[in-house]
Design a protein around this motif. Sequence first.
Motif, short mmCIF file in Angstrom:
data_model
loop_
_atom_site.label_atom_id
_atom_site.label_comp_id
_atom_site.label_asym_id
_atom_site.label_seq_id
_atom_site.Cartn_x
_atom_site.Cartn_y
_atom_site.Cartn_z
N GLU A 15 -60.15 38.35 -65.22
CA GLU A 15 -60.06 36.91 -64.98
C GLU A 15 -60.91 36.48 -63.80
N ALA A 16 -61.56 35.33 -63.95
CA ALA A 16 -62.42 34.80 -62.90
C ALA A 16 -61.62 34.18 -61.77
N GLU A 17 -60.41 33.74 -62.05
CA GLU A 17 -59.56 33.12 -61.04
C GLU A 17 -58.15 33.66 -61.16
N GLU A 76 -60.51 37.25 -52.61
CA GLU A 76 -61.73 36.56 -52.21
C GLU A 76 -61.48 35.07 -52.37
N ALA A 77 -61.79 34.32 -51.33
CA ALA A 77 -61.60 32.86 -51.39
C ALA A 77 -62.87 32.17 -50.93
N SER A 78 -63.40 31.35 -51.80
CA SER A 78 -64.53 30.49 -51.45
C SER A 78 -64.25 29.15 -52.10
N ASP A 79 -64.94 28.82 -53.17
CA ASP A 79 -64.61 27.60 -53.89
C ASP A 79 -63.43 27.80 -54.83
N ARG A 80 -63.05 29.06 -55.05
CA ARG A 80 -61.88 29.41 -55.85
C ARG A 80 -61.31 30.72 -55.31
N VAL A 81 -60.06 30.99 -55.63
CA VAL A 81 -59.42 32.22 -55.18
C VAL A 81 -59.49 33.23 -56.30
N ARG A 82 -59.93 34.45 -55.97
CA ARG A 82 -60.05 35.52 -56.94
C ARG A 82 -59.41 36.78 -56.39
N LEU A 83 -58.95 37.63 -57.26
CA LEU A 83 -58.56 39.00 -56.92
C LEU A 83 -59.60 39.90 -57.57
N VAL A 84 -60.16 40.82 -56.79
CA VAL A 84 -61.27 41.64 -57.27
C VAL A 84 -60.96 43.11 -57.00
N VAL A 106 -49.87 37.83 -52.34
CA VAL A 106 -49.27 36.63 -51.78
C VAL A 106 -50.36 35.91 -50.99
N VAL A 107 -50.55 34.62 -51.29
CA VAL A 107 -51.58 33.82 -50.60
C VAL A 107 -50.96 32.51 -50.16
N ASP A 108 -51.65 31.83 -49.26
CA ASP A 108 -51.21 30.50 -48.85
C ASP A 108 -51.31 29.55 -50.04
N ALA A 109 -50.27 28.80 -50.28
CA ALA A 109 -50.23 27.90 -51.43
C ALA A 109 -51.38 26.90 -51.38
N ALA A 110 -51.79 26.50 -50.20
CA ALA A 110 -52.86 25.51 -50.07
C ALA A 110 -54.18 26.03 -50.63
N THR A 111 -54.39 27.34 -50.64
CA THR A 111 -55.66 27.88 -51.14
C THR A 111 -55.77 27.82 -52.65
N VAL A 112 -54.64 27.66 -53.33
CA VAL A 112 -54.66 27.61 -54.80
C VAL A 112 -54.15 26.28 -55.34
N ALA A 113 -53.92 25.33 -54.45
CA ALA A 113 -53.46 24.00 -54.90
C ALA A 113 -54.60 23.34 -55.66
#
Length: 114
Positions: A15-17, A76-84, A106-113
């Motif tokens: 998955e890309a995201e 990885e977080a830039s314009d989207r959050v990814r697990l790699v 577990v990530v900050d909710a704001a990064t995936v809102a």
Amino acid sequence: MVALLSESAAGGSVEAEVTVLDSDQAVEAYVGQFTGPTLADQVRDAVAAAAPGPGQVVVGAVVWLGCETPAGAVVEASDRVRLVANPKPVAKVECLVPVTTVALAVVDAATVAG
């Protein structure tokens, strides 16, 4: 990283995201992609055992399909959050059945809102 879970012939695709797994409904929708007998249960159990703090959520992604399983995964977080997968495994043998590897974090909710 909360968990790195693998099963042979479990289906899914890399998955890309990430997918936010913040409710029973979200978890059930996510695990519906897996055809193996145990990966869905492993994901359910790991999400239930995770302990996100205030303002955090559990996310998941299929990070690898192949003969070998990765040793870990990174967020990885830039314009989207990814697990790699990290490091990406190197196939040592030819396989007939790929292994699906899911990473949960577990990530900050704001990064995936969104």
